[in-house]
Design a protein around this motif. Structure first.
Motif, mmCIF file in Angstrom:
data_model
loop_
_atom_site.group_PDB
_atom_site.id
_atom_site.type_symbol
_atom_site.label_atom_id
_atom_site.label_comp_id
_atom_site.label_asym_id
_atom_site.label_seq_id
_atom_site.Cartn_x
_atom_site.Cartn_y
_atom_site.Cartn_z
ATOM 1 N N TYR A 127 56.181 132.767 25.109
ATOM 2 C CA TYR A 127 56.071 133.529 23.866
ATOM 3 C C TYR A 127 57.434 133.685 23.223
ATOM 4 O O TYR A 127 58.469 133.503 23.868
ATOM 5 C CB TYR A 127 55.437 134.910 24.114
ATOM 6 C CG TYR A 127 56.236 135.828 24.999
ATOM 7 C CD1 TYR A 127 57.137 136.742 24.452
ATOM 8 C CD2 TYR A 127 56.106 135.805 26.382
ATOM 9 C CE1 TYR A 127 57.875 137.598 25.256
ATOM 10 C CE2 TYR A 127 56.835 136.658 27.194
ATOM 11 C CZ TYR A 127 57.715 137.539 26.629
ATOM 12 O OH TYR A 127 58.452 138.384 27.426
ATOM 13 N N GLY A 130 58.522 139.813 21.218
ATOM 14 C CA GLY A 130 58.021 140.614 22.324
ATOM 15 C C GLY A 130 59.050 141.396 23.110
ATOM 16 O O GLY A 130 58.819 141.710 24.278
ATOM 17 N N ARG A 168 52.010 136.542 26.315
ATOM 18 C CA ARG A 168 52.970 137.444 26.952
ATOM 19 C C ARG A 168 52.246 138.259 28.016
ATOM 20 O O ARG A 168 51.310 138.996 27.721
ATOM 21 C CB ARG A 168 53.592 138.394 25.931
ATOM 22 C CG ARG A 168 54.657 139.319 26.507
ATOM 23 C CD ARG A 168 55.138 140.301 25.434
ATOM 24 N NE ARG A 168 56.279 141.075 25.851
ATOM 25 C CZ ARG A 168 56.207 142.215 26.561
ATOM 26 N NH1 ARG A 168 55.039 142.705 26.932
ATOM 27 N NH2 ARG A 168 57.310 142.854 26.884
#
Length: 176
Positions: A127, A130, A168
């Motif tokens: 990912y 985040g 994630r």
């Protein structure tokens, strides 16, 4: 022994164990944080005082802990050995009783009301974005738990996850 002691390699190994788990979050938590089940979920590995899952399903009693096992602890007890070994390599002086397991869980600003003291956060996956934001007295700290386990007191500091793209996964080791 499963892990090597190299954090990034060990996260890849850990990912292989957790990626196919069903992250079936309770509806109250999904509503509270406005998460869609099709996107991700969050499950607790450990023990709870709640003995019920629904009017027709009950949890397994843990005689040693004098609490009920969460559903995933009952169905996948081997994860405890895995989590303990990972901890022994990467934060050996920390004792945990719970692991909050998250998949694509874009959690908003909150405080962990049930945690006792510090937690360790591990983030895994393919990912971008985040980062975890931790609101402390001197400002907001943004950290990437893919690089190293992050420790902070989630019951003391507000925290949240910045928007991300991709998959994630995160694990929060804490005491209850």
């Amino acid at each position: 022994m499963v892990f090597s002691g190299d954090y990034k390699l060990d996260c890849d190994i850990l990912f292989d164990y957790i990626k196919d788990i069903k992250y079936d979050t309770g509806s109250a938590r999904m509503k509270k944080f406005n998460i869609k089940k099709s996107v991700g979920g969050s499950i607790l590995y450990g023990d709870t005082w709640r003995g019920y899952l629904s009017p027709t399903k009950n949890r397994e009693w843990d005689e040693e802990r004098k609490k009920y096992k969460t559903q995933i602890k009952s169905t996948q007890p081997h994860l405890l050995d895995l989590f303990n070994e990972f901890r022994d390599f990467h934060f050996p002086d920390f004792n945990f009783t719970q692991v909050q397991m998250n998949k694509n869980y874009k959690i908003s600003r909150h405080i962990d009301s049930a945690n006792c003291g510090k937690s360790y956060l591990v983030a895994i996956g393919d990912y971008t974005g985040g980062l975890t934001c931790i609101e402390k007295e001197d400002g907001i700290e943004k950290v990437d738990a893919r690089e190293t386990p992050i420790t902070f007191d989630g019951s003391k500091y507000y925290h949240w996850v910045e928007p991300f793209e991709g998959d994630r996964y995160s694990l929060v080791f804490f005491d209850y």
